[in-house]
Scaffold this active site. Structure first.
Site, PDB file in Angstrom:
ATOM      1  N   HIS A 182       5.808   3.823  -2.564  1.00 20.01           N
ATOM      2  CA  HIS A 182       5.746   4.334  -3.934  1.00 20.01           C
ATOM      3  C   HIS A 182       5.204   5.753  -4.029  1.00 20.01           C
ATOM      4  CE1 HIS A 182       5.791   2.398  -8.210  1.00 20.01           C
ATOM      5  NE2 HIS A 182       6.559   3.466  -8.136  1.00 20.01           N
TER       6      HIS A 182
ATOM      7  N   ASP B 159       4.546  -2.490 -12.045  1.00 19.11           N
ATOM      8  CA  ASP B 159       3.819  -2.523 -10.777  1.00 19.11           C
ATOM      9  C   ASP B 159       2.599  -3.424 -10.930  1.00 19.11           C
ATOM     10  OD1 ASP B 159       2.593  -1.796  -8.301  1.00 19.11           O
ATOM     11  OD2 ASP B 159       3.191   0.299  -8.536  1.00 19.11           O
TER      12      ASP B 159
ATOM     13  N   HIS C  16       0.017  -2.511  -9.422  1.00 12.77           N
ATOM     14  CA  HIS C  16      -1.017  -1.485  -9.257  1.00 12.77           C
ATOM     15  C   HIS C  16      -0.709  -0.283 -10.147  1.00 12.77           C
ATOM     16  CE1 HIS C  16      -0.275  -3.718  -5.488  1.00 12.77           C
ATOM     17  NE2 HIS C  16      -1.606  -3.791  -5.430  1.00 12.77           N
TER      18      HIS C  16
ATOM     19  N   ASP D 280      -1.509   2.933  -9.405  1.00 15.28           N
ATOM     20  CA  ASP D 280      -1.121   4.093  -8.588  1.00 15.28           C
ATOM     21  C   ASP D 280      -1.473   5.414  -9.256  1.00 15.28           C
ATOM     22  OD1 ASP D 280      -0.134   2.215  -6.852  1.00 15.28           O
ATOM     23  OD2 ASP D 280       1.971   2.601  -7.253  1.00 15.28           O
TER      24      ASP D 280
ATOM     25  N   HIS E 139       0.424   6.370  -1.598  1.00 16.42           N
ATOM     26  CA  HIS E 139       1.224   5.470  -2.451  1.00 16.42           C
ATOM     27  C   HIS E 139       0.389   4.873  -3.575  1.00 16.42           C
ATOM     28  CE1 HIS E 139       0.625   1.126  -0.694  1.00 16.42           C
ATOM     29  NE2 HIS E 139      -0.505   1.802  -0.648  1.00 16.42           N
TER      30      HIS E 139
ATOM     31  N   ASP F 179       8.086  -1.083  -8.738  1.00 18.63           N
ATOM     32  CA  ASP F 179       7.583  -1.557  -7.454  1.00 18.63           C
ATOM     33  C   ASP F 179       7.898  -3.041  -7.354  1.00 18.63           C
ATOM     34  OD1 ASP F 179       5.889  -2.527  -5.345  1.00 18.63           O
ATOM     35  OD2 ASP F 179       4.569  -0.783  -5.612  1.00 18.63           O
TER      36      ASP F 179
ATOM     37  N   ASP G  73       6.497  -5.256  -5.878  1.00 15.33           N
ATOM     38  CA  ASP G  73       5.322  -6.130  -5.925  1.00 15.33           C
ATOM     39  C   ASP G  73       4.882  -6.449  -7.352  1.00 15.33           C
ATOM     40  OD1 ASP G  73       3.482  -4.160  -6.904  1.00 15.33           O
ATOM     41  OD2 ASP G  73       2.772  -3.667  -4.898  1.00 15.33           O
TER      42      ASP G  73
ATOM     43  N   GLU H  92       9.149  -0.280  -2.193  1.00 16.20           N
ATOM     44  CA  GLU H  92       8.190  -1.172  -1.519  1.00 16.20           C
ATOM     45  C   GLU H  92       8.784  -2.485  -1.023  1.00 16.20           C
ATOM     46  OE1 GLU H  92       5.273  -0.281  -0.515  1.00 16.20           O
ATOM     47  OE2 GLU H  92       4.585   1.386  -1.790  1.00 16.20           O
TER      48      GLU H  92
END
Length: 337
Positions: free
Chosen positions: A117, A140, A142, A144, A157, A248, A250, A293
C-alpha cells in the site's frame, strides 16, 4: 447522472442497471519494499491470471492493460531516520505516478494492481497531477496515515496518506527520494471505511484533522448501506470531485482474504466489501482504483490464496458495474405494449 441527496434512491436504481461505457487502464505494480514481507509483488499477475481483463470485457468494459511497471533495483538503501527503504519506495512511487498519469491522459479509469500500500503515494499523486483535486475513499483495516515521525515500524506502507495530505506537509521530514511528492489531498476530502487497527499517533492525526472515518464499530452499528450514504453525503457536500478508491484487501475479514501481510480479525464481509465498490461505481465519479496487498506467500493453502485473489477480482469488477442480480435486463428484448 451522479447521485445527489434528492435523487439518490432513483439514482441507485438507474445506475444499478447501467453497464459498459467504462474505459479501464490497468497498471501492475509488483513492488513489496514498503513493508517487510516478500510475496506481495506477485499480486498483479495473480489477479490478471484469475481472469480480470476478460471478466471486465465480459461486463462491457473497454480495457487496456499497460503491463507491469519495471521498477529499478536499488542498492545501499539505508534507513533515513525511522523510514525503511526510502530510496526504493520513493523511486518506485515516482515511476508509478508517471505510469498512472499516462493512463489518465489516455482517458481511462486507472486500476493499479499492487504490490503493497505504499504504492498509493504514486497512484494518487499521478492521478491528481492529471485531474486536480480528488476525493479519496480508503478502505482498509489500517489508516496508513502515520508520519515518518509517528510510525512505530518505519514501514512506508503504513504512512502513504501522510505524504499526500496538505495539512500534514509540515510534519514530513525532508527525504531526498520523496522530493518530487507534493501534497494533493485535503483532509476534508478523505473518508476511511473498515478501520480496526489504528496506531495511537494515527488516532491523534485523524481526530486533529477531523477526518471522516467509519471503523468496523460504525459499520456494525449503522450497516454498510448507511455508511455509504453518509460517505457520499460527506464527499458531495465538498463538491463533486473525481474519486480515488484505494482498497487494501485486508479490509475484508481474514476468513475471506487470508493471503495478505497484516490480516486483522473482524473485518468487512464479502457482501459489505462488494457493496462499497458498487456504490462508488454508482456515483459516476470513480476515476482511479488501487487494489493492493494480495500476498500469496501469506496463504497457508491454495484455497486461501484463491479466495483472496478471487475476492480482489470481484472487488475490481464491482467498481465497473458488475451485477449481482444475474442476467442484465438489456440482454432480453422487452416487447412493446
Amino acid at each position: 447522472m451522479p447521485l445527489t441527496k434528492s435523487s439518490r434512491g432513483l439514482g441507485l436504481v438507474l445506475r444499478t442497471f447501467t453497464r459498459g461505457h467504462h474505459s479501464v487502464g490497468i497498471v501492475g505494480a509488483p513492488f513489496w519494499k514498503g513493508q517487510p514481507r516478500a510475496g506481495v509483488e506477485e499480486g498483479p499477475d495473480l489477479i490478471r491470471a484469475a481472469g480480470l481483463v476478460e471478466k471486465l470485457k465480459g461486463q462491457g468494459c473497454k480495457v487496456k492493460d499497460y503491463g507491469n511497471v519495471a521498477f529499478e533495483e536499488v542498492a545501499n538503501d539505508d534507513p533515513i531516520g525511522n523510514v525503511k527503504r526510502p530510496l526504493a519506495v520513493g523511486r518506485a512511487n515516482e515511476q508509478l505516478a508517471n505510469a498512472v498519469s499516462r493512463v489518465k491522459r489516455d482517458g481511462h479509469t486507472s486500476v493499479m494492481l499492487g504490490g503493497d500500500h505504499s504504492l498509493a503515494i504514486g497512484s494518487i499523486h499521478g492521478h491528481a497531477s492529471c485531474r486536480g483535486e480528488l476525493s479519496v475513499v480508503w478502505v482498509d483495516a489500517h489508516a496508513d496515515i502515520n508520519t515518518p515521525l509517528t510510525s512505530p515500524t518505519g514501514n512506508i506502507h503504513g504512512q502513504p496518506m501522510s505524504y499526500l495530505i496538505h495539512e500534514l506537509h509540515s510534519k514530513i521530514p525532508a527525504i531526498p527520494s520523496f522530493s518530487w511528492v507534493k501534497p494533493c489531498v485535503w483532509a476534508k476530502d478523505l473518508v476511511y471505511i473498515g478501520l480496526r487497527d489504528v496506531d495511537p499517533g494515527e488516532h491523534y492525526i485523524l481526530k486533529k484533522l477531523n477526518i471522516k472515518m467509519f471503523s468496523m464499530t460504525e459499520v456494525d452499528r449503522l450497516g454498510i448501506a448507511k455508511v455509504m450514504e453518509q460517505t457520499c453525503d460527506h464527499l458531495f457536500s465538498k463538491g463533486k470531485k473525481p474519486i480515488h478508491l484505494s482498497y487494501d484487501i485486508d479490509a475484508l475479514d481474514p476468513s475471506i482474504s487470508p493471503a495478505t501481510g497484516t490480516p486483522v480479525k473482524g473485518g468487512l464481509t464479502y457482501r459489505e466489501g462488494i457493496y462499497i465498490t458498487e456504490l462508488i461505481c454508482q456515483t459516476g465519479l470513480l476515476s482511479a482504483v488501487d487494489m493492493v496487498e494480495v500476498n500469496p506467500k501469506r496463504g497457508r493453502s491454495d484455497a486461501e490464496i484463491d479466495s483472496t485473489v478471487s475476492s480482489a477480482v470481484d472487488l475490481v469488477l464491482g467498481c465497473f458495474g458488475r451485477l449481482r442480480e444475474g442476467s442484465h435486463p438489456a440482454d432480453y428484448a422487452i416487447p412493446k405494449p
